[in-house]
Design an enzyme around this catalytic site. Structure first.
Site, mmCIF file in Angstrom:
data_model
loop_
_atom_site.group_PDB
_atom_site.id
_atom_site.type_symbol
_atom_site.label_atom_id
_atom_site.label_comp_id
_atom_site.label_asym_id
_atom_site.label_seq_id
_atom_site.Cartn_x
_atom_site.Cartn_y
_atom_site.Cartn_z
ATOM 1 N N SER A 193 0.867 -1.184 0.000
ATOM 2 C CA SER A 193 0.000 0.000 0.000
ATOM 3 C C SER A 193 0.901 1.229 0.000
ATOM 4 O O SER A 193 0.934 2.011 0.933
ATOM 5 C CB SER A 193 -0.910 -0.012 1.222
ATOM 6 O OG SER A 193 -0.159 0.045 2.416
ATOM 7 N N HIS B 222 -3.085 -6.098 2.503
ATOM 8 C CA HIS B 222 -2.163 -7.119 3.018
ATOM 9 C C HIS B 222 -2.811 -8.481 3.226
ATOM 10 O O HIS B 222 -2.180 -9.395 3.758
ATOM 11 C CB HIS B 222 -1.549 -6.664 4.348
ATOM 12 C CG HIS B 222 -0.689 -5.451 4.209
ATOM 13 N ND1 HIS B 222 -0.272 -4.708 5.271
ATOM 14 C CD2 HIS B 222 -0.178 -4.848 3.100
ATOM 15 C CE1 HIS B 222 0.473 -3.698 4.843
ATOM 16 N NE2 HIS B 222 0.541 -3.753 3.532
ATOM 17 N N GLN C 15 -6.360 -1.855 7.366
ATOM 18 C CA GLN C 15 -5.208 -2.684 7.009
ATOM 19 C C GLN C 15 -4.561 -3.374 8.212
ATOM 20 O O GLN C 15 -4.103 -4.501 8.099
ATOM 21 C CB GLN C 15 -4.183 -1.800 6.299
ATOM 22 C CG GLN C 15 -2.940 -2.492 5.829
ATOM 23 C CD GLN C 15 -2.020 -1.531 5.085
ATOM 24 O OE1 GLN C 15 -2.237 -1.228 3.931
ATOM 25 N NE2 GLN C 15 -0.987 -1.044 5.760
ATOM 26 N N GLU C 16 -4.526 -2.667 9.366
ATOM 27 C CA GLU C 16 -3.789 -3.218 10.504
ATOM 28 C C GLU C 16 -4.505 -2.959 11.825
ATOM 29 O O GLU C 16 -4.881 -1.819 12.110
ATOM 30 C CB GLU C 16 -2.390 -2.583 10.567
ATOM 31 C CG GLU C 16 -1.618 -2.791 9.276
ATOM 32 C CD GLU C 16 -0.300 -2.034 9.217
ATOM 33 O OE1 GLU C 16 0.216 -1.624 10.273
ATOM 34 O OE2 GLU C 16 0.206 -1.855 8.093
ATOM 35 N N GLU D 137 1.888 -9.427 6.970
ATOM 36 C CA GLU D 137 2.682 -9.004 8.124
ATOM 37 C C GLU D 137 2.549 -9.967 9.291
ATOM 38 O O GLU D 137 2.869 -9.631 10.435
ATOM 39 C CB GLU D 137 2.311 -7.570 8.515
ATOM 40 C CG GLU D 137 2.671 -6.590 7.391
ATOM 41 C CD GLU D 137 2.530 -5.136 7.771
ATOM 42 O OE1 GLU D 137 1.984 -4.832 8.843
ATOM 43 O OE2 GLU D 137 2.985 -4.289 6.977
ATOM 44 N N ASP E 79 -4.047 0.974 11.657
ATOM 45 C CA ASP E 79 -3.590 1.640 10.431
ATOM 46 C C ASP E 79 -4.691 1.453 9.394
ATOM 47 O O ASP E 79 -4.899 0.345 8.900
ATOM 48 C CB ASP E 79 -2.266 1.054 9.919
ATOM 49 C CG ASP E 79 -1.771 1.768 8.650
ATOM 50 O OD1 ASP E 79 -2.442 2.739 8.213
ATOM 51 O OD2 ASP E 79 -0.738 1.358 8.094
ATOM 52 N N GLU F 270 -3.280 5.447 12.254
ATOM 53 C CA GLU F 270 -2.382 5.837 11.153
ATOM 54 C C GLU F 270 -3.198 6.019 9.874
ATOM 55 O O GLU F 270 -4.140 5.259 9.618
ATOM 56 C CB GLU F 270 -1.365 4.707 10.989
ATOM 57 C CG GLU F 270 -0.299 4.938 9.942
ATOM 58 C CD GLU F 270 0.654 3.740 9.898
ATOM 59 O OE1 GLU F 270 0.873 3.088 10.939
ATOM 60 O OE2 GLU F 270 1.165 3.434 8.808
ATOM 61 N N ASP G 137 1.562 8.257 7.402
ATOM 62 C CA ASP G 137 2.467 7.333 6.687
ATOM 63 C C ASP G 137 2.499 7.754 5.217
ATOM 64 O O ASP G 137 3.427 8.442 4.775
ATOM 65 C CB ASP G 137 1.970 5.894 6.888
ATOM 66 C CG ASP G 137 2.677 4.875 5.993
ATOM 67 O OD1 ASP G 137 3.702 5.218 5.391
ATOM 68 O OD2 ASP G 137 2.196 3.736 5.894
ATOM 69 N N LYS H 59 9.795 5.075 7.362
ATOM 70 C CA LYS H 59 10.187 3.910 6.561
ATOM 71 C C LYS H 59 11.379 4.312 5.696
ATOM 72 O O LYS H 59 11.273 5.221 4.858
ATOM 73 C CB LYS H 59 9.038 3.492 5.651
ATOM 74 C CG LYS H 59 7.824 2.916 6.387
ATOM 75 C CD LYS H 59 6.637 2.858 5.435
ATOM 76 C CE LYS H 59 5.508 1.985 5.929
ATOM 77 N NZ LYS H 59 4.294 2.165 5.097
ATOM 78 N N HIS I 294 8.664 -1.290 9.525
ATOM 79 C CA HIS I 294 8.979 -2.239 8.452
ATOM 80 C C HIS I 294 8.083 -1.940 7.236
ATOM 81 O O HIS I 294 7.297 -0.982 7.259
ATOM 82 C CB HIS I 294 8.704 -3.669 8.954
ATOM 83 C CG HIS I 294 7.242 -3.913 9.237
ATOM 84 N ND1 HIS I 294 6.687 -5.166 9.321
ATOM 85 C CD2 HIS I 294 6.208 -3.048 9.471
ATOM 86 C CE1 HIS I 294 5.400 -5.084 9.576
ATOM 87 N NE2 HIS I 294 5.069 -3.814 9.684
ATOM 88 N N ARG I 295 8.202 -2.754 6.180
ATOM 89 C CA ARG I 295 7.253 -2.735 5.072
ATOM 90 C C ARG I 295 6.539 -4.080 5.038
ATOM 91 O O ARG I 295 7.004 -5.054 5.635
ATOM 92 C CB ARG I 295 7.966 -2.522 3.717
ATOM 93 C CG ARG I 295 8.722 -1.238 3.549
ATOM 94 C CD ARG I 295 7.935 0.013 3.816
ATOM 95 N NE ARG I 295 6.719 0.206 3.051
ATOM 96 C CZ ARG I 295 6.515 1.149 2.135
ATOM 97 N NH1 ARG I 295 7.485 1.968 1.832
ATOM 98 N NH2 ARG I 295 5.332 1.289 1.548
ATOM 99 N N SER I 296 5.470 -4.150 4.263
ATOM 100 C CA SER I 296 4.755 -5.438 4.183
ATOM 101 C C SER I 296 5.590 -6.493 3.451
ATOM 102 O O SER I 296 5.464 -7.687 3.713
ATOM 103 C CB SER I 296 3.394 -5.258 3.531
ATOM 104 O OG SER I 296 3.508 -4.572 2.308
ATOM 105 N N LYS J 20 6.963 -0.513 14.554
ATOM 106 C CA LYS J 20 5.902 -1.305 13.944
ATOM 107 C C LYS J 20 6.593 -2.367 13.102
ATOM 108 O O LYS J 20 7.239 -2.049 12.108
ATOM 109 C CB LYS J 20 5.088 -0.351 13.056
ATOM 110 C CG LYS J 20 3.716 -0.836 12.732
ATOM 111 C CD LYS J 20 2.901 0.257 12.057
ATOM 112 C CE LYS J 20 3.008 0.118 10.555
ATOM 113 N NZ LYS J 20 1.815 0.567 9.827
HETATM 114 P P1 PGA Z 1 3.165 -1.229 3.172
HETATM 115 O O1 PGA Z 1 2.273 -1.218 4.488
HETATM 116 O O2 PGA Z 1 4.522 -1.629 3.534
HETATM 117 O O3 PGA Z 1 2.437 -2.211 2.291
HETATM 118 O O4 PGA Z 1 3.095 0.180 2.633
HETATM 119 C C1 PGA Z 1 2.732 -0.772 5.722
HETATM 120 C C2 PGA Z 1 1.960 0.425 6.173
HETATM 121 O O5 PGA Z 1 1.053 0.913 5.474
HETATM 122 O O6 PGA Z 1 2.242 0.941 7.250
HETATM 123 ZN ZN ZN Z 2 0.625 2.612 6.961
#
Ligand code: PGA
Ligand code: ZN
Length: 426
Positions: A44, A156, A164-165, A206, A243, A287, A314, A339, A367-369, A390
């Protein structure tokens, strides 16, 4: 002779945790010390991130990184050859200048970041000090509170969940290792609850569970139940973090639509929705509650919720000080997600954290996904004393590698290790 000079750069195309190509680069110094840098990759991704160079064509469905590998081994190596690896800003400056664009689109942020990370690791190894000490000096001593993503949705996971999270934060724990243990217990309790109800315990990108649910709110209810059944108290022992990654929800007219549940919101309704959730549940951090270009409504969100909820940008900030500067002056949220590959060098990443600090914003290292076993972000969180990280669920090796690195750092720091718990928000 200065043995710390960069003598060679060797980049390699490897696979990330989703099986897509990414880069791993080894930098070797004249004294023989070497360091490795592995580059993550998002799903994302924010529109304004630095460019992740991919080859296109048929190979790996267009996702190959051979051009980026060649750029690292060729022009980027030429730019840093002979530079003192202990001077991170010097090395990063040379990489940025060699690319010459604003978004690292010429040579690739993936190529640039792999050298930036590898050079810092090589310097730390040459100096016989850990990376967190090299990057943070004697002040580096804060173990981060994990934001542990235990239910995955959005881009994800292939379930029907739009947020998403869904994360737990062990803010009541006395130490990092104790917080990690408690969080892993809650994760396993959640798994057994899902299993007992005949729901899927398969995991998303994740490492969090990714069941189909009646509504997104059900994820929160399940997590609260898991916290209690594991013997802990919501609010006291654990707070929740979300998130939304809502840049994925933006419609052409500026409104929002949940891609899976098809529910529509105006920005105002979405802000009210978050406010109602934060009222009802112990949610302490949200987020990307609004989209990456919704500069108009972020200040409204901050005004309504900013006093009690950490509002993290983000996709909004993409670890970019230009965007962060604008957001700070316009009161867009009160926190930045950090990131490395959104901006492409360690120096620029550390500058974003510094700018956030000066404005009273918190910073969350992330981190990233799509990940590799590289653990640089664990050291970076301790080096910069950000107090929050995270890095996914306590499942999947590429996530657990970061947690295990933090356990080792905690042990190494001994009595000087600090864990702020709920104080991580200030
Ligand atoms: P991404 O997701 O690494 O797929 O961008 C992580 C996030 O959105 O925080
Ligand atoms: Zn995010």
């Amino acid at each position: 002779m200065n043995g710390y000079k960069i003598a060679s750069v060797e980049a390699l195309e490897i696979l990330d945790s989703r099986g897509n190509p990414t880069m791993e680069t080894v930098v070797t110094l004249e004294n023989g010390a070497a360091g490795v840098g592995g580059v993550p990759s998002g799903a994302s991704t924010g529109t304004f991130e630095a460019v992740e160079l991919r080859d296109g064509g048929a190979r790996y469905n267009g996702k190959g990184v051979q051009r980026a590998v060649n750029n690292a081994n060729g022009p980027l190596f030429e730019a840093v050859r002979g530079l003192d690896a202990r001077d991170t800003a010097l090395v990063d400056g040379a990489l940025i200048a060699a690319d010459g664009t604003d978004n690292k689109g010429a040579l690739g942020a993936n190529a640039i970041l792999s050298i930036s990370l590898a050079a810092a690791n090589a310097a730390a190894n040459a100096l016989h000090i850990p990376l967190y000490r090299f990057l943070g000096g004697t002040a580096a001593n804060t173990l981060p509170v994990p934001m542990m993503n235990i239910i995955n949705g959005g881009a994800h996971a292939s379930n029907n969940v739009d947020v998403q999270e869904f994360m737990i934060m062990p803010t009541g724990a006395p130490s990092f290792s104790e917080g990690l243990r408690r969080s892993a217990e809650v994760f396993h309790k959640l798994g057994s609850i899902l299993k007992s109800r005949g729901m899927s315990t398969g995991v998303g990108d994740e490492g969090g569970y990714a069941p189909n649910l009646g509504a997104d709110e059900e994820a929160i209810e399940l997590i609260l139940e898991a916290i209690e059944k594991a013997g802990y108290k919501p609010q006291e022992d654990f707070v929740l973090a979300l998130d939304a990654a809502s840049s994925e929800w933006v419609k052409d007219d500026g409104g929002y639509v949940l891609p899976k549940q098809k529910k529509e919101y105006t920005a105002e309704q979405l802000i009210d929705h978050w406010a109602a959730l934060a009222e009802k549940y112990p949610i302490r951090s949200i987020e990307d509650a609004l989209g990456e270009e919704d500069w108009e409504n972020w200040p409204r969100l901050t005004k309504k919720l900013g006093a009690r909820v950490q509002l993290v940008g983000d996709d909004l900030y993409v670890t970019n000080t230009k965007r962060l500067k604008k957001g700070i002056s316009e009161h867009c949220g009160n926190s930045i997600l950090i990131k490395l590959n959104q901006i492409g060098t360690l120096t620029e990443t550390m500058n974003a954290v510094k700018m956030a600090r000066r404005a009273g914003f918190t910073a969350v290292i992330s981190h990233r996904s799509g990940e590799t076993p590289d653990t640089t972000i664990a050291d970076l969180a301790v080096a910069l004393n950000t107090a929050q990280i995270k890095t996914g669920a306590p499942s999947r090796g590429e996530r657990v590698a970061k947690y295990n690195r933090l356990l080792r750092i905690e042990k190494e720091l001994g009595r000087s290790a600090l864990y702020l718990g709920g104080g991580c928000f200030y």
